[in-house]
Each structure stands twice: as C-alpha cells, then as structure tokens.
Scaffold this motif. Sequence first.
Motif, PDB file in Angstrom:
ATOM      1  N   GLU A  67      12.096   1.415  -0.456  1.00  0.00           N
ATOM      2  CA  GLU A  67      13.594   1.245  -0.742  1.00  0.00           C
ATOM      3  C   GLU A  67      12.611   0.582  -2.523  1.00  0.00           C
ATOM      4  O   GLU A  67      11.777  -0.202  -2.452  1.00  0.00           O
ATOM      5  CB  GLU A  67      14.118   0.173  -0.544  1.00  0.00           C
ATOM      6  CG  GLU A  67      15.134   0.878   0.729  1.00  0.00           C
ATOM      7  CD  GLU A  67      15.887  -0.094   1.863  1.00  0.00           C
ATOM      8  OE1 GLU A  67      16.338  -0.801   0.451  1.00  0.00           O
ATOM      9  OE2 GLU A  67      16.076  -0.066   2.902  1.00  0.00           O
ATOM     10  N   MET A  68      13.544   0.741  -4.045  1.00  0.00           N
ATOM     11  CA  MET A  68      13.755  -0.457  -4.303  1.00  0.00           C
ATOM     12  C   MET A  68      14.651  -0.217  -5.792  1.00  0.00           C
ATOM     13  O   MET A  68      15.928   0.746  -5.368  1.00  0.00           O
ATOM     14  CB  MET A  68      12.448   0.954  -5.315  1.00  0.00           C
ATOM     15  CG  MET A  68      12.197   0.047  -7.388  1.00  0.00           C
ATOM     16  SD  MET A  68      10.843   1.269  -7.439  1.00  0.00           S
ATOM     17  CE  MET A  68      11.231   0.712  -9.439  1.00  0.00           C
ATOM     18  N   ASP A 128       9.020  -7.169   2.194  1.00  0.00           N
ATOM     19  CA  ASP A 128      10.288  -6.530   1.489  1.00  0.00           C
ATOM     20  C   ASP A 128       9.396  -8.405  -0.253  1.00  0.00           C
ATOM     21  O   ASP A 128       9.589  -8.887  -0.179  1.00  0.00           O
ATOM     22  CB  ASP A 128      11.867  -7.453   1.354  1.00  0.00           C
ATOM     23  CG  ASP A 128      12.103  -6.845   1.944  1.00  0.00           C
ATOM     24  OD1 ASP A 128      12.136  -5.576   2.148  1.00  0.00           O
ATOM     25  OD2 ASP A 128      13.054  -7.509   2.768  1.00  0.00           O
ATOM     26  N   ILE A 129       9.101  -7.320  -1.715  1.00  0.00           N
ATOM     27  CA  ILE A 129       9.030  -7.788  -2.314  1.00  0.00           C
ATOM     28  C   ILE A 129       9.456  -7.751  -3.761  1.00  0.00           C
ATOM     29  O   ILE A 129      10.622  -6.906  -3.731  1.00  0.00           O
ATOM     30  CB  ILE A 129       7.560  -6.965  -2.911  1.00  0.00           C
ATOM     31  CG1 ILE A 129       6.451  -7.281  -2.375  1.00  0.00           C
ATOM     32  CG2 ILE A 129       6.965  -7.568  -4.201  1.00  0.00           C
ATOM     33  CD1 ILE A 129       5.732  -5.624  -2.495  1.00  0.00           C
ATOM     34  N   VAL A 171      17.625 -11.139 -21.435  1.00  0.00           N
ATOM     35  CA  VAL A 171      17.736 -12.232 -20.001  1.00  0.00           C
ATOM     36  C   VAL A 171      16.478 -12.387 -18.483  1.00  0.00           C
ATOM     37  O   VAL A 171      15.463 -12.796 -17.994  1.00  0.00           O
ATOM     38  CB  VAL A 171      19.049 -12.500 -18.918  1.00  0.00           C
ATOM     39  CG1 VAL A 171      18.468 -13.188 -17.715  1.00  0.00           C
ATOM     40  CG2 VAL A 171      20.368 -12.433 -19.680  1.00  0.00           C
ATOM     41  N   GLY A 172      16.292 -10.988 -18.700  1.00  0.00           N
ATOM     42  CA  GLY A 172      15.358 -10.482 -17.114  1.00  0.00           C
ATOM     43  C   GLY A 172      15.709  -9.414 -16.742  1.00  0.00           C
ATOM     44  O   GLY A 172      16.480  -9.482 -16.419  1.00  0.00           O
ATOM     45  N   THR A 173      14.383  -9.270 -15.946  1.00  0.00           N
ATOM     46  CA  THR A 173      13.956  -8.136 -14.911  1.00  0.00           C
ATOM     47  C   THR A 173      14.212  -8.973 -13.664  1.00  0.00           C
ATOM     48  O   THR A 173      13.083  -9.647 -13.103  1.00  0.00           O
ATOM     49  CB  THR A 173      13.690  -7.408 -15.593  1.00  0.00           C
ATOM     50  OG1 THR A 173      13.988  -6.496 -16.353  1.00  0.00           O
ATOM     51  CG2 THR A 173      13.627  -5.966 -14.306  1.00  0.00           C
ATOM     52  N   THR A 174      14.478  -8.034 -11.990  1.00  0.00           N
ATOM     53  CA  THR A 174      13.811  -8.403 -11.234  1.00  0.00           C
ATOM     54  C   THR A 174      13.827  -6.978 -10.560  1.00  0.00           C
ATOM     55  O   THR A 174      15.096  -6.627 -10.264  1.00  0.00           O
ATOM     56  CB  THR A 174      15.008  -9.604 -10.403  1.00  0.00           C
ATOM     57  OG1 THR A 174      15.492 -10.362 -11.251  1.00  0.00           O
ATOM     58  CG2 THR A 174      14.683  -9.411  -8.928  1.00  0.00           C
ATOM     59  N   VAL A 175      13.003  -7.083 -10.089  1.00  0.00           N
ATOM     60  CA  VAL A 175      12.506  -5.168  -9.069  1.00  0.00           C
ATOM     61  C   VAL A 175      12.467  -5.619  -7.943  1.00  0.00           C
ATOM     62  O   VAL A 175      11.826  -6.492  -7.744  1.00  0.00           O
ATOM     63  CB  VAL A 175      11.423  -4.810  -9.397  1.00  0.00           C
ATOM     64  CG1 VAL A 175      11.032  -3.512  -8.352  1.00  0.00           C
ATOM     65  CG2 VAL A 175      11.636  -4.874 -11.275  1.00  0.00           C
ATOM     66  N   PHE A 176      13.187  -5.495  -6.765  1.00  0.00           N
ATOM     67  CA  PHE A 176      13.127  -5.343  -5.221  1.00  0.00           C
ATOM     68  C   PHE A 176      12.651  -3.909  -4.653  1.00  0.00           C
ATOM     69  O   PHE A 176      12.976  -2.973  -5.108  1.00  0.00           O
ATOM     70  CB  PHE A 176      14.266  -5.214  -5.317  1.00  0.00           C
ATOM     71  CG  PHE A 176      14.447  -5.622  -3.086  1.00  0.00           C
ATOM     72  CD1 PHE A 176      14.585  -7.293  -2.987  1.00  0.00           C
ATOM     73  CD2 PHE A 176      15.102  -4.948  -2.397  1.00  0.00           C
ATOM     74  CE1 PHE A 176      13.928  -6.459  -1.476  1.00  0.00           C
ATOM     75  CE2 PHE A 176      14.562  -4.350  -1.078  1.00  0.00           C
ATOM     76  CZ  PHE A 176      14.285  -5.940  -0.209  1.00  0.00           C
TER      77      PHE A 176
END
Lengths: 139, 411
Positions: free
Chosen positions: A120-121, A72-73, A129-134
């Motif tokens: 999965e993404m 998981d990244i 504010v910002g971005t979080t990518v999983f």
Amino acid sequence: MDCIRLEYDVDGENFASAGNASESVKRTLKQLGIPPASVRRVAIAMYEGEINMVIHAHGGKAVAEIYPDRIDITLKDTGPGIADIGLAMKAGWSTASENIRSLGFGAGMGLPNMKKYSDEMDIDSVVGVGTTVFLRIRF
Amino acid sequence: MAVTLKTVVLDSEKCIGCITCMRRCPTEAIRIVNGKAKILYEKCINCGECVRSCKGGAKRPVYDSFDLVKSYPYKIALPSPSLFGQFNNLDDPNYVIEGLLALGFDDVFEVGLAAELVTDCTKKLMRKNTLERPVISSACPAIAELIFLRYHELKDHLLNLYAPAKIAAKLAKKQAIEQGVPADDIGIFFISPCPAKVYSLHREEVSNEKYISGVLSQSDVYFRLVEKMNKIKNPRKLLRCGYSGLGWGSSGGESNSLGLGNYIHCSGARNVQGILAEMSDGKLDGADFVELNMCPGGCVGGVLNVENPFIARNRMRQLAEKLKIPPATMEQFGLDESFFLWDKAPEPSTSFQLDTDRFAAMQKLMKVEEYLKKLPGIDCGACGAPTCRTHAEDVVKSGGVLDCVKLREVK
C-alpha cells in the motif's frame, strides 16, 4: 502486541548518509527473521523514499513501525511538495536537476519503485508545505 | 585428517584483553570475557581479520601440520595463485612447481588451472542466463559465509559453483586414479592463503566425498619451499595455468577473466559490506558480476601469506603477463557443468536473529531498544561487547543485566 517503532532524522545535506535509515531497518528486520524477499522489498522501497527526501526536500523524518505481519513506513518532509502526483508517479518523470542526475539519481523511478515494492502506498502533498509518504509492506 | 571446525583459536597467555580484534571483527563475533578475547564461533566467518589486527599474536590460525603430508604414499600439492607472488626476484613460476616436487610432492595441480576451468563454466552458465544478476562470485569462502549469515536476501545471487581449490582437488584425484594410483594412497594438500579456505574445505569434506587430505598454510610451506627453490637450476616447463588463472590471486582477476563489461570487484571487510548493502537496496541491478574478496587486495591479502599484498600483486601481474598459455577449457578436460556445481546449497545461518520465533524476536528487540535508551551509545567496548547495541542484544539474549561503566558513573 505493540509495534516496534523506529525513528530517524534524514539529513538533507548528505548524500553519503542517505540510506542509513533503510540500512538500520533492514538490519532490524533480519534480526527478527523476516523472510529475505520481504526484507528486500522494504530495503528498496524505503531507500527510494529516503533518497527522495534528500534530493527534493532537504531531508525529513522517517518512522518505521514493525508489526508481526507488516511494516508501516512514514516519510515526512517539509519540502516543496508535489504539484501533480499523477505525473510524479509516471516512470521516468523527474524534476531532479542536472546536478542530481549526474550523480546517478533522478531517473524518475523513485515513486514508481516505491509503489512497485510496497503493498500500500499513500502520498499526501501540499505545494509549499511538504510531503508525507506512507508505505505498507506485508511480510 | 585433522577435522576442525575452528579456524582461529586464542593463545590465552598472549591475549591482553585489548579490544582491537573485537572492534575490527566484521560480524561482531568477538567479546572480551574475563579479560580475554572470546570468539563466538556461530557468528564467525573465518575471515582472519582478528589475526590480522592482533598486536600480540594471540590469535592463531588453525591449519594442518606439514608432517601430515608424509603419511600418504602419493602426495599432490595444490598451490594457490597467490603463492606465486610471495617470492622476491622470481622470474619464472616453474621454480615454484619444481620446488614443490623437490619438497616431496609427487604431483602438483595448480589451483590457477582449476580457476580457469571455473571461469569457463561461469561463462557458460551466464550465457544460459539462468543465474540471478548480478551474479556474486563464491570463490571467497568468507564472503559466502557472510551472505549466509547476514545477507540472506542475496543468497540466490551467489554463483553455485565450487571454488577453484575444491575443483583442483577433484581433478587431481581423478588424474591420479586414471594413472593407476590406488585411491587410498593419494594425499591431496591445498596450500592456503587464508583461514577461510582452511575452514570451508574441511567443512565440505565432512559432508561430501573426500578429496582434500589436508590444508596447509602458505607461510608454513613458504620457508620450506624457498630452501628447495634456491637449489633449482633450469626448471622444466611444468606450469599449466596462464595469465587468467594466475590473475585470480588478486581482486579483479576473476571478473577480468570473464570478459564482461559491467562488473564490480571490491575487497576488504568494510568495502564488501558496503557493496552488499547497496546490492540489497537494488542499486546494482544493472551489473552482471560482483567479485568480492574479504581480504584487502584479494587472496594475496590473506593472513597466511608472507608478502605485502600489493607487492605480491605487482609480482604476479609481471609473471602472468609473460605467460603465453591460453586459458584451459572444460572441453580440454572432458568436463561438464555437473563437475563444478554445488552438490547442495549451504543452509543460511540464523545466528544473526534475536530468536528463531518472530514474536519472541520482537519482544527481545523491544527490550534491546529499551536498553539502548539507557546506554550511552559511545561504543567504548569496556563492557566487552563491540557496541552498545551488541551489549544490549547480548544481555537480552542471555537474560543478564546491563554492565556499563558509564551507567555506574551516573550512580
């Protein structure tokens, strides 16, 4: 079994060091004997994510959690955010500047490639504010 | 044949236990144990970087003795293209061929000629489009070893053809037999610019049909050869390879002879690792061919050469530009692809893994990460390992305890 957690600061000012986090993760996966095809998918997806943080968000944090069956990244930045995620996911769409494109980046394949090479993404982004990518990749 | 699976050995008396070779080793395959540099052969790719960097001459490349040549009634020399770049004031490559014959060889088969045939075969395979792009050259055995050790994800990109030296040996043997020489009388000797080729040819011979009788060192042959060459006047026109074949001796020669537009050639241990990393990130997906050479400048940079690689390259270029010989083709020699293809692909090595069992490897990696938090991270080498990480990995693998001067200071 617990996971192996690796954390990296992605330097937003330095193109030359972009890719260091994915390089380190790649090395780790090889030491664990993860199949080459999976290592390759992780390398490409994570590298794209790292480069995105450098180009658009002045860097951020990358966290890799390795489990026996998957990785998981999480890529987290405090950059400008993505106004229209659907549009950003389209191949060829890019907001990168001419300067960035002249370096060979900004072809609009970053997010599409991350999706293509992961199982999965998930993108969580708030403008200003910002971005979080999983990313989740199964071995 | 003196079969050896070690290509570099240590002269313990000369080794002072400095950490130069350990730091320079591209695969972290050297440790300093009891004050001496020890090679971990399971991680060694025979590149010769430790030979190049050792200040005291303690790292000795292994190759066959020239005396071995005498034990065969019919002797064939296989000179590599880089040999032609070693001589000052050489204006005609035929002196080298005549010199080898004067040295006692009955025939000479140029590796450059075999290289032209490998080029022809590569072109045919690339046209068929059955190879994974970008195709990685397999001519440098240290690169192939590196991929099978650390870059398993790229192994399907490796060109599955034997290197020119092996092809030269196969053709030389075939020719001699056709001329009526009994197979047992034939001794085939490759004159090598590097330990990696010594290793790879000997290893292949262990598992496959025997073609090579011995691998000689270019620098060992050089001095014997110069003596003979000095006595030759008006050499015959014996050279069979042309511009393309001689070009293989330096980085870019192989790619250039393929006539492709989109290719990369790169040499030197650090540079090639950079390119391999970029490749596995998918960044070179548009390229057709990647030619990598472990030695700086290509084969002319091998540690068994005499001359500076860049001077040798300049000389080879000048010699090659004068040659009017067109590149050899497979048709000319009546060969098909099967003559060139690997009998079987080498097995990837698992020695980079912490354990062959994934769960056990994960447990070990957690321990490594735990140790890394304690270690100073300055990679000083005083413990005998090249980096704090490799020390932590060694300790985890061997079940020992951390041995760090910095940690002792803290206590």
